[in-house]
Structure formats: C-alpha cells, structure tokens
Design a protein around this motif. Structure first.
Motif, PDB file in Angstrom:
ATOM      1  N   GLU A   3       0.998  -1.291  -0.015  1.00  0.00           N
ATOM      2  CA  GLU A   3       0.176  -0.290   0.030  1.00  0.00           C
ATOM      3  C   GLU A   3       1.073   1.084  -0.169  1.00  0.00           C
ATOM      4  O   GLU A   3       1.774   1.282   1.011  1.00  0.00           O
ATOM      5  CB  GLU A   3      -0.833  -0.189   1.246  1.00  0.00           C
ATOM      6  N   GLN A   4       0.488   2.232  -0.730  1.00  0.00           N
ATOM      7  CA  GLN A   4       1.256   3.481  -1.001  1.00  0.00           C
ATOM      8  C   GLN A   4       0.330   4.555  -0.119  1.00  0.00           C
ATOM      9  O   GLN A   4       0.648   5.571   0.373  1.00  0.00           O
ATOM     10  CB  GLN A   4       1.131   3.713  -2.568  1.00  0.00           C
ATOM     11  N   ASN A   5      -0.903   4.363   0.196  1.00  0.00           N
ATOM     12  CA  ASN A   5      -1.916   5.350   0.938  1.00  0.00           C
ATOM     13  C   ASN A   5      -1.371   4.996   2.327  1.00  0.00           C
ATOM     14  O   ASN A   5      -1.514   3.939   3.255  1.00  0.00           O
ATOM     15  CB  ASN A   5      -3.297   4.825   0.781  1.00  0.00           C
ATOM     16  N   LEU A   6      -0.845   5.920   3.016  1.00  0.00           N
ATOM     17  CA  LEU A   6      -0.245   6.095   4.347  1.00  0.00           C
ATOM     18  C   LEU A   6      -1.194   5.783   5.262  1.00  0.00           C
ATOM     19  O   LEU A   6      -1.099   5.106   6.269  1.00  0.00           O
ATOM     20  CB  LEU A   6       0.722   7.162   4.697  1.00  0.00           C
ATOM     21  N   ASP A   7      -2.319   6.566   5.396  1.00  0.00           N
ATOM     22  CA  ASP A   7      -3.660   6.345   6.226  1.00  0.00           C
ATOM     23  C   ASP A   7      -3.942   4.924   6.459  1.00  0.00           C
ATOM     24  O   ASP A   7      -4.016   4.429   7.313  1.00  0.00           O
ATOM     25  CB  ASP A   7      -4.967   7.242   5.659  1.00  0.00           C
ATOM     26  N   LEU A   8      -4.116   4.293   5.199  1.00  0.00           N
ATOM     27  CA  LEU A   8      -4.499   2.871   5.246  1.00  0.00           C
ATOM     28  C   LEU A   8      -3.467   2.064   5.828  1.00  0.00           C
ATOM     29  O   LEU A   8      -3.811   1.041   6.798  1.00  0.00           O
ATOM     30  CB  LEU A   8      -4.888   2.229   3.922  1.00  0.00           C
ATOM     31  N   MET A   9      -2.342   2.162   5.465  1.00  0.00           N
ATOM     32  CA  MET A   9      -1.101   1.323   6.020  1.00  0.00           C
ATOM     33  C   MET A   9      -1.027   1.648   7.405  1.00  0.00           C
ATOM     34  O   MET A   9      -1.210   0.462   8.434  1.00  0.00           O
ATOM     35  CB  MET A   9       0.098   1.847   5.184  1.00  0.00           C
ATOM     36  N   GLN A  10      -1.069   2.690   8.064  1.00  0.00           N
ATOM     37  CA  GLN A  10      -0.819   2.907   9.453  1.00  0.00           C
ATOM     38  C   GLN A  10      -2.193   2.575  10.174  1.00  0.00           C
ATOM     39  O   GLN A  10      -2.085   2.160  11.200  1.00  0.00           O
ATOM     40  CB  GLN A  10      -0.971   4.691   9.714  1.00  0.00           C
TER      41      GLN A  10
END
Ligand SMILES: Nc1ncnc2c1ncn2[C@@H]1O[C@H](COP(=O)(O)OP(=O)(O)O)[C@@H](O)[C@H]1O
Ligand SMILES: [Mg+2]
Lengths: 293, 233
Positions: free
Chosen positions: B191-198
C-alpha cells in the motif's frame, strides 16, 4: 402459401447447415482463442465414423452419438499431446492445427481410399402443395435448437461454464483463484471436437463422404464465426447464421445455389465492414450503453 | 511466537529483462497484518505475483501453512488457502457480481455469501449487475470479496486504495480489521496510501530495488515522515 413454407424451409436448412458447420469451431475459438484449422477434418472423421458404424449395421442415431464421443476423445488426446503446447501462441496453434488437418485428410485417403460408400438420408418427406420437404432436415433444425440451448445451459448455468467464462476473460486471474485452467482448456477442446464430430456425422447422409470433404464445411464455418464475432459466442452464432441464410435463401431460390453462395460471401464481407466485431457486438454495445445511461 | 503461516527465504524472480526480486526473505505469523512499502518499481507487485505463483520463482523457497509452495502452479497455491487481490483488481468484467463471487470458491471451503454481504453491503444490492459496470471502488471491494468468500488463511492484497475514493478505502480498512479480529485472517498488504497502511498494519517491510531494506514496527509505521521517506523517489 406453399411458397412461403418452402422459403422458410430453405432458410431453416441453410441456417442449420451454417450452425452445424460452425459450432465446434466457435466453442474452441470463443473460449480458448484458438483457431482450429483441423475443424473440417474433425467433421470428416465424424462422417467417416458414422458411416462406418452404419455400414456395420448400427442404427443411425447410435452411430451419430458414437462418432461424437469418438471424435471428442480424439480431440482430447490431440490437445494433451500436441495442441496445449501452443497455447498463447496464436500463430503456432494455427500452424499446428493446419498440420493436423493435412495429416488427417491424407491419412484418411491412404487408409480408406478416395470414397466411402454413402449412407441414406434417414426419414421420409413431407409434402405441402407442389413442394416436398425432407423430414431429416427438419430434424436437423430441431437438433440445432437443442444444441444451442444445451450450450447456453452449459455456459450459463453450470460450474464448468462459470469456470470457462472466467478463464476466457482472464486466465491468469482464474488460475490465481484456484481454477484449473488446463483442465478447462482440455474439456473445451474435447467439447469443440465432439461437436465437430457430431455435425460431421449428422451431415454425412446429406453429402458425399470423402477424405477432403472437410473443406466444404470450413469456409461457411469460418464465415459464420467471423460474422458472429466474439462478444457472445452463442449469440453470435445464432445471429450470423440466421442473417447469412436470410440473404442466401431468397437468392438461391430465385437464381440458384451458386448465386446463393456468392450472396452469402458478399453479405459476410459487407457485415464485417459494418460490424468489425461481429453481430454479437451489437448486443454488447447496447448493454454497456444501457448500464451507463 | 507461533509458527509463521508464511515464510519466504531467498526468493528471486523477475521477467525476461532480468531479476527484479533479489533474495527476499520475510515471514508472517497467523492473524498478523503485515505491510509492504516501497516506491514505484521497487518490486512489490512482482513479490505478490511470485507468492501466488503467477510468476515463477528463480530461487528461494516459499513455505505456507505447513506446505511447500515452491514449484506449485498458482491454482494449487490458491487451493491451499491463499487469496490474491491484484493491483488493478482484475475482476471478470462480463460476469455478474454474483458470478464473480462464485469464482472464489476454490480458495477455501464453502462460499460464505452472508459474511461477504455483511462486510460489503453494496455487493448484495448489485449482485445481478455486470461487474464491468461497477465503479472503481466497488470493483475493488468485489475483488477483495472474491478472494475472501471461501475463507482463505492469508490474503495477498496489492494496492487496494489505487483509484478508489477515500470513503471506500476506509470501508476496506475497517473490513480487514474486522475479519482479522473475528476470523483470524492474515493479510500481506502492499500500500502507498499512508492512512490505510497506518490504520491496518501491525508490522511492515520496506522494499527497495527488489530487496528488503528494513523491517518497521508499530511505532515506526506511525511515523509519517519515516514512511514518506521510504516511498519517495
Ligand atoms: N510484466 C512485466 N514485464 C517486464 N517487466 C516488468 C513487468 N512488470 C513489472 N516489471 C518491472 O519490474 C520492476 C518492478 O515492478 P513492480 O513489481 O510492478 O513494482 P511495484 O509494484 O513496486 O511498483 C519494474 O522495473 C518494472 O518495470
Ligand atoms: Mg505495483
């Protein structure tokens, strides 16, 4: 009145011939994107198997079923041994099935000579006015309806059909979901071969049985397939066989069967110009437009 | 810690032009959600394709749920309980939503439509719709649902947020957490989407030029600046 019945009968006969000639080819092309150039020879094998069985005293319906099964099994063996090594290489598959077609027709010539004793057309004739109609061709029309319904059921309503359609749309993704794509291909090739064998056997009483008889089926079969297009395999087959015979029938009726064949070709050319993706693309186009709008 | 459900060692693979993955080793414990981050072209999708078996490995080993996967074709790996959601989704566009879901049946045991429809209610509303006419976000949900419906043990998820509207990204994140909590689903997510990753990842690997360069824990994943560094070109 009798003229109209006669014209309808001619139309049905032409459409049934086109459909029978094309069905096995369509299944393999539509589902696997393989052009089986040995299709005509598979039909020839079906005709040979059926007439050999009839000459040995088997009832015709049993001989037809036996031929379909035999050619289907033969197709599966060829698929396992040869054809599967050429998947994904369309040109390779083209050449290899062409090679198979040559071997089959030459082999048949060497093994059985230039002619096989014909078999009689089963059934009798119906008379309307001055015209008489072969009940066998009426039976073949009914067979076409049954075959199309059966294929529609197989692909729309069964687990195999779902796997085959998924494989057709994206083989890699189908694999990643656990679908055994190799097996789907094997069954599809077997089914296409069996349909060719079945059609060859069914048409055997209507034609002379010879090693190179496959060629008379191949041209109409390919025309039907190309005009039908790939968007919906069965829909395309129905659409194109009826459209083509809609033109061929009155022309043959008025000017003879030679001009009928010419009309068939010209119609095919015109249709391909107007609808490069085939008759079946009409339905698809309407559907996607409807979904957007 | 219990035996890992997935353990990969020395994995190499690539394309005609040469190797992309160079000796990748990683592991994942049951019920873990592990992220993979790295910039474009780092080899993340190549890693996922090699794990599911759409790309042949050229070296190394893949061990999954007590079985050796190395050398098995993709269809047999899927049948061992490996669900794969590719980057770009690749739903079957001409099949209906319901038919797409049915294609997922080999990944596990029985099809659980109830679970899927409870997780992504929009798929129930649209079950008769031709899948190619769904929006990007709906297609992503369908691709995930298709991989989940028969109960895989591990989900390989490649950039689920790509081209998906934020509200649906959030819905997907919640779904993953719920399935992880309630069904013990393990997830390996690129994932490149930081929100989702975090939001979802308990741990993450940083991938660069086809090799693992770092392993990040919870606190490091929470560090936005650090993640951005791993993603920057
Ligand atoms: N199908 C392919 N054929 C050849 N090279 C590819 C293919 N897919 C990806 N690559 C190359 O492999 C490298 C890694 O790509 P990829 O795994 O897609 O990266 P990521 O998913 O991290 O953005 C890139 O250099 C890319 O150009
Ligand atoms: Mg990628």
């Amino acid at each position: 009145m009798a003229e109209i019945v006669s014209l309808l009968y001619q139309f049905g006969t032409n459409a049934a011939f086109l459909l029978l000639a094309a069905l096995g080819l369509i299944v393999i092309l539509g589902m696997m994107n393989i052009i089986n150039l040995a299709h005509g020879e598979f039909m020839m094998l079906g005709a040979y198997a059926a007439s050999a069985a009839v000459h040995r005293g088997l009832p015709f319906p049993l001989a037809v079923l036996l031929s379909a099964v035999a050619v289907g099994v033969f197709g599966i063996v060829l698929e396992r041994l040869v054809v599967r090594h050429f998947y994904g290489r369309e040109l390779g598959a083209l050449v290899v099935t062409w090679g198979i077609s040559l071997i089959l027709s030459q082999g048949t010539l060497i093994a059985f000579g230039p002619f096989m004793a014909p078999i009689a057309i089963p059934g009798g004739a119906l008379t309307v006015g001055v015209y008489s109609f072969s009940t066998y061709w009426l039976f073949l029309m009914a067979i076409c309806v049954v075959l199309l319904a059966g294929l529609g059921w197989l692909y729309k309503a069964t687990e195999f059909g779902l796997q085959a359609r998924a494989t057709m749309q994206n083989a890699a993704m189908a694999r990643a979901l656990g679908i055994r794509v190799e097996r789907v291909y094997m069954i599809t090739f077997g089914l296409g071969s069996a349909l060719a064998g079945l059609s060859g056997a069914l048409l055997a009483p209507t034609t002379s049985i010879a090693p190179f008889m496959g060629q008379q089926f191949v041209a109409p079969a390919f025309i039907t397939v190309v005009v039908g297009g790939g968007a919906s395999v069965i829909g395309g087959a129905i659409g194109s066989s009826s459209l083509l015979s809609l033109v061929e029938t009155p022309v043959s009726f008025l000017m003879g069967s030679f001009w009928g064949s010419i009309a068939l070709l010209v119609t095919a050319l015109v249709l391909i110009r107007i609808l490069p993706n085939g008759v079946s693309s009409l339905r698809l186009r309407r559907r996607t437009r409807g979904a957007r709008g | 810690m219990s035996d890992p459900i997935l353990s990969v060692s020395g994995l190499r693979s690539g394309y005609d032009a040469g190797d992309v993955l160079r000796e990748v080793s990683l592991s994942l414990a049951p019920t873990e959600i592990v992220g993979v981050i790295g910039r474009n072209g780092a080899g993340k999708s190549t890693l996922m394709r090699t794990l599911i078996g759409l790309l042949k490995s050229r070296g190394g080993r893949i061990h999954f749920d007590g079985a050796e996967l190395t050398g098995l074709p993709a269809e047999e790996r899927a049948r061992k309980g490996l669900g794969y959601v590719p980057q770009g989704r690749f739903i079957f566009p001409d099949l209906t939503v319901h038919e797409n879901l049915r294609t997922g049946r080999f990944i596990g045991r029985a099809l659980d439509f109830e679970l899927i429809y409870a997780t992504f209610p929009v798929l129930k509303e649209r079950r008769r719709q031709i899948a190619g006419t769904l929006s990007g976000g709906q297609q992503e949900m369908l691709a995930i649902a298709r991989a989940l419906i028969a109960g895989p043990k591990l989900l390989l998820l490649d950039e689920p947020s790509e081209g998906v509207q934020p509200s649906i990204v959030q819905e997907i994140g919640e779904a993953l957490l719920t399935l992880n909590r309630e069904r013990g689903l393990s997830v390996l997510i690129v994932e490149q989407n930081l929100d989702l990753m975090q939001h979802v990842a308990q741990r993450a690997y940083a991938l660069d030029k086809g090799g693992i360069t770092a392993e990040l824990g919870r606190e490091q994943i929470a560090d936005e600046a650090l993640l951005t560094e791993y993603l920057s070109v």
